[in-house]
Scaffold this motif. Structure first.
Motif, short mmCIF file in Angstrom:
data_model
loop_
_atom_site.label_atom_id
_atom_site.label_comp_id
_atom_site.label_asym_id
_atom_site.label_seq_id
_atom_site.Cartn_x
_atom_site.Cartn_y
_atom_site.Cartn_z
N CYS A 129 -2.63 4.84 -2.94
CA CYS A 129 -0.93 5.42 -3.46
C CYS A 129 -1.70 7.02 -4.72
CB CYS A 129 0.92 4.99 -4.06
SG CYS A 129 0.77 4.41 -2.59
N HIS A 156 0.84 7.99 -6.34
CA HIS A 156 1.04 7.61 -7.86
C HIS A 156 -0.18 7.08 -9.14
CE1 HIS A 156 1.98 4.02 -6.88
NE2 HIS A 156 2.36 4.42 -5.78
N HIS A 180 4.54 2.60 1.05
CA HIS A 180 4.47 2.28 -0.54
C HIS A 180 6.19 1.39 -1.40
CE1 HIS A 180 5.30 3.94 -4.76
NE2 HIS A 180 6.72 4.38 -4.02
N VAL A 197 3.51 -1.83 -1.70
CA VAL A 197 1.92 -1.84 -1.45
C VAL A 197 0.77 -0.55 -2.30
CG1 VAL A 197 0.11 -2.25 0.20
CG2 VAL A 197 1.82 -3.91 -0.22
N HIS A 198 0.46 -0.57 -2.51
CA HIS A 198 -0.41 0.59 -3.37
C HIS A 198 -1.52 1.12 -2.75
CE1 HIS A 198 3.97 1.25 -4.74
NE2 HIS A 198 3.54 -0.31 -5.78
ZN LIG Z 1 2.18 3.28 -4.16
#
Ligand SMILES: [Zn+2]
Length: 230
Positions: A41, A43, A25, A29-30
């Motif tokens: 992630c 979120h 994160h 990079v998610h």
């Molecule tokens: Zn993230």
């Protein structure tokens, strides 16, 4: 770290996965892949604007390397796994249980009712939460526990048994309600609610209370046999 501990519901592997995801994160990079599994992630997706303007760490920068070294520190990771018993949401869960008693999910309430019911749940909780309630004791004076298998930690734990809950706030509430209704200086906005609270008699009988002897006498006379004169 706080988020990883309190959202992983006692699952040590999940806790570590969440904690380790930080490395991805912070570089922006998610979504990433690990051992053939894709992770992302928790979120919400960032807009292109957010992704562009956030100041992500560069993957090869000294700052990132220093932070990553802390994230993957073996001693920290070992300690983190002990955090699966992390329970700061316990009191909140207890409150939610109280709330369910007053606002059952299967029923629909209008806003004023929902508000009043939530207030009742809060008063109930405030009167009974475990930091106020004493632990129940045995006749010998020892504190009482239940030994239960806890799903979250997958361990047998001794859960304290508390003294029974009370609902004294209801009496106070009713007293104050009646006092307010009887107060001639308070005018109610809603004309239709101008009910008078009558001064209640001690019982619902229409005649005064006879003595016990009188009652017993009439009771026996009523059950006299049919052959006897009344
Ligand atoms: Zn993230």
């Amino acid at each position: 770290m706080w988020w990883s501990c309190c959202t992983s519901k006692g699952d040590a592997k999940e806790l570590l996965r969440r904690w380790m995801s930080l490395q991805h994160h912070i570089t922006g990079v998610h979504r990433w892949e690990e051992n053939g599994t894709e992770y992302r992630c928790f979120h919400q997706d960032l807009s292109a604007e957010e992704q562009r303007t956030k100041r992500w760490l560069k993957g090869n920068s000294p700052a990132f390397k220093a932070l990553q070294a802390m994230i993957v520190d073996t001693r920290l990771i070992k300690d983190l796994q002990q955090m699966t018993l992390f329970k700061h949401t316990g009191q909140l869960e207890v409150f939610h249980n109280a709330l369910l008693k007053y606002c059952p999910k299967r029923l629909h309430f209008q806003y004023p009712s929902m508000k009043a019911r939530t207030m009742l749940a809060i008063m109930d909780h405030n009167e009974n939460h475990s930091t106020k309630r004493e632990q129940a004791t045995t006749a010998a004076g020892l504190t009482r526990h239940n030994v239960v298998f806890e799903k979250q930690s997958k361990q047998w734990i001794a859960r304290p048994i508390y003294v029974k809950t009370t609902q004294k706030f209801r009496d106070d509430l009713m007293d104050r309600l009646i006092q307010r209704r009887l107060d001639p200086t308070i005018r109610f906005k809603d004309a239709s609610s101008r009910i008078q609270i009558p001064r209640l008699a001690a019982n619902i009988a229409l005649q005064t209370k006879p003595s016990k002897e009188e009652v017993l006498q009439s009771h026996t006379s009523r059950f006299k046999g049919p052959s006897e004169p009344l």
